[in-house]
Design a protein around this motif. Structure first.
Motif, short mmCIF file in Angstrom:
data_model
loop_
_atom_site.label_atom_id
_atom_site.label_comp_id
_atom_site.label_asym_id
_atom_site.label_seq_id
_atom_site.Cartn_x
_atom_site.Cartn_y
_atom_site.Cartn_z
N LEU A 85 0.87 -1.17 0.00
CA LEU A 85 0.00 0.00 0.00
C LEU A 85 0.91 1.22 0.00
O LEU A 85 1.72 1.39 0.91
CB LEU A 85 -0.89 0.03 1.24
N VAL A 86 0.78 2.07 -1.01
CA VAL A 86 1.67 3.22 -1.14
C VAL A 86 0.87 4.51 -0.94
O VAL A 86 -0.09 4.78 -1.67
CB VAL A 86 2.36 3.25 -2.52
N ILE A 87 1.27 5.28 0.06
CA ILE A 87 0.63 6.56 0.36
C ILE A 87 1.65 7.66 0.12
O ILE A 87 2.71 7.68 0.76
CB ILE A 87 0.12 6.62 1.81
N ALA A 88 1.34 8.56 -0.80
CA ALA A 88 2.21 9.72 -1.02
C ALA A 88 1.77 10.83 -0.08
O ALA A 88 0.59 11.15 0.01
CB ALA A 88 2.12 10.18 -2.47
N ILE A 89 2.72 11.40 0.62
CA ILE A 89 2.45 12.49 1.56
C ILE A 89 3.23 13.71 1.10
O ILE A 89 4.46 13.73 1.13
CB ILE A 89 2.85 12.13 2.99
N MET A 143 5.55 7.48 0.71
CA MET A 143 6.45 8.26 -0.15
C MET A 143 6.34 9.72 0.29
O MET A 143 5.34 10.39 0.02
CB MET A 143 6.03 8.10 -1.61
N VAL A 144 7.33 10.21 1.02
CA VAL A 144 7.28 11.54 1.61
C VAL A 144 7.97 12.54 0.69
O VAL A 144 9.16 12.42 0.39
CB VAL A 144 7.94 11.56 3.00
N ILE A 145 7.21 13.52 0.22
CA ILE A 145 7.74 14.58 -0.64
C ILE A 145 7.53 15.90 0.11
O ILE A 145 6.41 16.25 0.46
CB ILE A 145 7.00 14.62 -1.99
N THR A 146 8.61 16.63 0.31
CA THR A 146 8.51 17.88 1.08
C THR A 146 9.66 18.81 0.71
O THR A 146 10.71 18.35 0.21
CB THR A 146 8.53 17.59 2.59
N ASP A 147 9.46 20.09 0.94
CA ASP A 147 10.53 21.06 0.73
C ASP A 147 11.33 21.30 2.00
O ASP A 147 12.18 22.18 2.06
CB ASP A 147 9.97 22.39 0.22
N SER A 148 11.06 20.51 3.03
CA SER A 148 11.75 20.67 4.31
C SER A 148 12.58 19.44 4.64
O SER A 148 12.04 18.34 4.78
CB SER A 148 10.74 20.92 5.44
N SER A 182 15.77 14.96 -3.13
CA SER A 182 15.48 16.33 -3.56
C SER A 182 15.69 17.34 -2.44
O SER A 182 15.36 17.08 -1.28
CB SER A 182 14.03 16.41 -4.06
N ARG A 183 16.20 18.48 -2.81
CA ARG A 183 16.35 19.59 -1.85
C ARG A 183 15.10 20.44 -1.77
O ARG A 183 15.01 21.35 -0.97
CB ARG A 183 17.53 20.46 -2.27
N GLY A 184 14.12 20.17 -2.67
CA GLY A 184 12.93 20.99 -2.71
C GLY A 184 13.26 22.42 -3.06
O GLY A 184 12.66 23.37 -2.54
N ALA A 185 14.21 22.61 -3.95
CA ALA A 185 14.77 23.94 -4.20
C ALA A 185 13.84 24.82 -5.01
O ALA A 185 13.15 24.37 -5.91
CB ALA A 185 16.10 23.82 -4.91
N HIS A 186 13.83 26.10 -4.67
CA HIS A 186 13.18 27.13 -5.47
C HIS A 186 14.27 28.12 -5.86
O HIS A 186 15.15 28.43 -5.06
CB HIS A 186 12.11 27.87 -4.66
N SER A 187 14.17 28.59 -7.08
CA SER A 187 15.20 29.55 -7.52
C SER A 187 15.00 30.90 -6.84
O SER A 187 13.89 31.25 -6.42
CB SER A 187 15.16 29.73 -9.04
N ARG A 188 16.05 31.65 -6.75
CA ARG A 188 15.94 33.00 -6.22
C ARG A 188 15.25 33.90 -7.24
O ARG A 188 15.24 33.60 -8.43
CB ARG A 188 17.33 33.55 -5.91
N PRO A 189 14.66 34.99 -6.78
CA PRO A 189 14.01 35.91 -7.73
C PRO A 189 14.97 36.34 -8.84
O PRO A 189 16.14 36.64 -8.58
CB PRO A 189 13.61 37.10 -6.84
#
Length: 250
Positions: A85-89, A143-148, A182-189
């Motif tokens: 059973l796969v739960i993506a969070i 499956m934990v996906i997060t930017d933290s 993944s680092r969950g990276a966002h580019s700078r402005p």
């Protein structure tokens, strides 16, 4: 696209303008935006039609493993095992938005773990319900996906290897917590994202859709569209209510 044995080719004039096909204020797909398609193509159903289209548009290349070494050797085989059973969070804390503007910013551990609490409770509830009704399942995979990085690490430490608690059942079911690198990276402005930033984000998005159920912590289109790619059941991480992929009266 081929759905249930029927092959569809969508004329461009039937498609709604993309900016209006997705209601960003509430992160919903509205059926009325696609009425011309459903009325013109016999057997076309919007929910699976979107999944079919996204599935054709987004496919992983063999070179994706350059950005996620475990992708083909560990992650995909595990989430595609029919006995799991796969739960993506998906938990978005918005820390990387802050980090993009201030490179010296530090994560607020207490704040972000509070953000993760409700989605985790929801995953536990879904887990218990599925195993109570599906005896063929042998293992639970999150499956934990997060930017933290803090949230990712904390969930792995707390829940990886844990037992799924079932009433009146002596079978021991173990939980495995997976995540990407993944680092969950966002580019700078005003700075374009690097190839690695983009590749890591796309792999995260793709992995969410490889689940049996998707739990999203907040109304972000990233998690919602990832679930749409495979038409997976979608749950609010706030109250664990199952959400409709397509809304009728908006």
């Amino acid at each position: 696209c081929t759905v249930a044995g029927n092959t569809f080719k969508l004329p461009r004039e039937l498609l709604p303008h993309y900016r209006f096909a997705y209601l960003m204020e509430k992160y919903f797909v509205r059926r009325r935006d696609y009425s011309k398609i459903e009325g013109s193509l016999d057997g076309f159903r919007l929910e699976t039609g979107i999944a079919c289209s996204l599935g054709v548009l987004f496919q992983l290349a063999s070179t994706a493993s350059l950005f996620e070494p475990k992708l083909y050797t560990d992650l995909l085989p595990t989430v595609r095992d029919e006995h799991n059973l796969v739960i993506a969070i998906y938990i978005r804390t918005s820390f990387t938005d802050v980090k993009a503007k201030n490179s010296t910013a530090q994560e607020d551990r207490r704040k972000y773990l509070i953000t993760a609490r409700h989605p985790i409770d929801c995953a536990l509830s879904i887990e218990k319900s599925h195993f109570a009704n599906s005896p063929e399942l042998k293992s639970s995979v999150w499956m934990v996906i997060t930017d933290s990085q803090i949230v990712k690490r904390d969930i792995q430490e707390r829940y990886n290897g844990g037992e799924v608690m079932l009433q009146n059942n002596h079978t021991i079911i173990r939980r495995q917590v997976l995540s990407t690198g993944s680092r969950g990276a966002h580019s700078r402005p005003n700075v374009s994202p690097s190839t690695a930033d983009f590749a890591e984000a796309l792999i995260d998005w793709y992995m969410i859709g490889e689940s049996d159920a998707v739990v999203v912590s907040m109304g972000a289109s990233f998690g919602f569209t990832a679930g749409l790619r495979t038409a997976r059941p979608f749950y609010s991480g706030f109250d664990c209510q199952k959400q409709a992929l397509v809304h009728e009266r908006l």
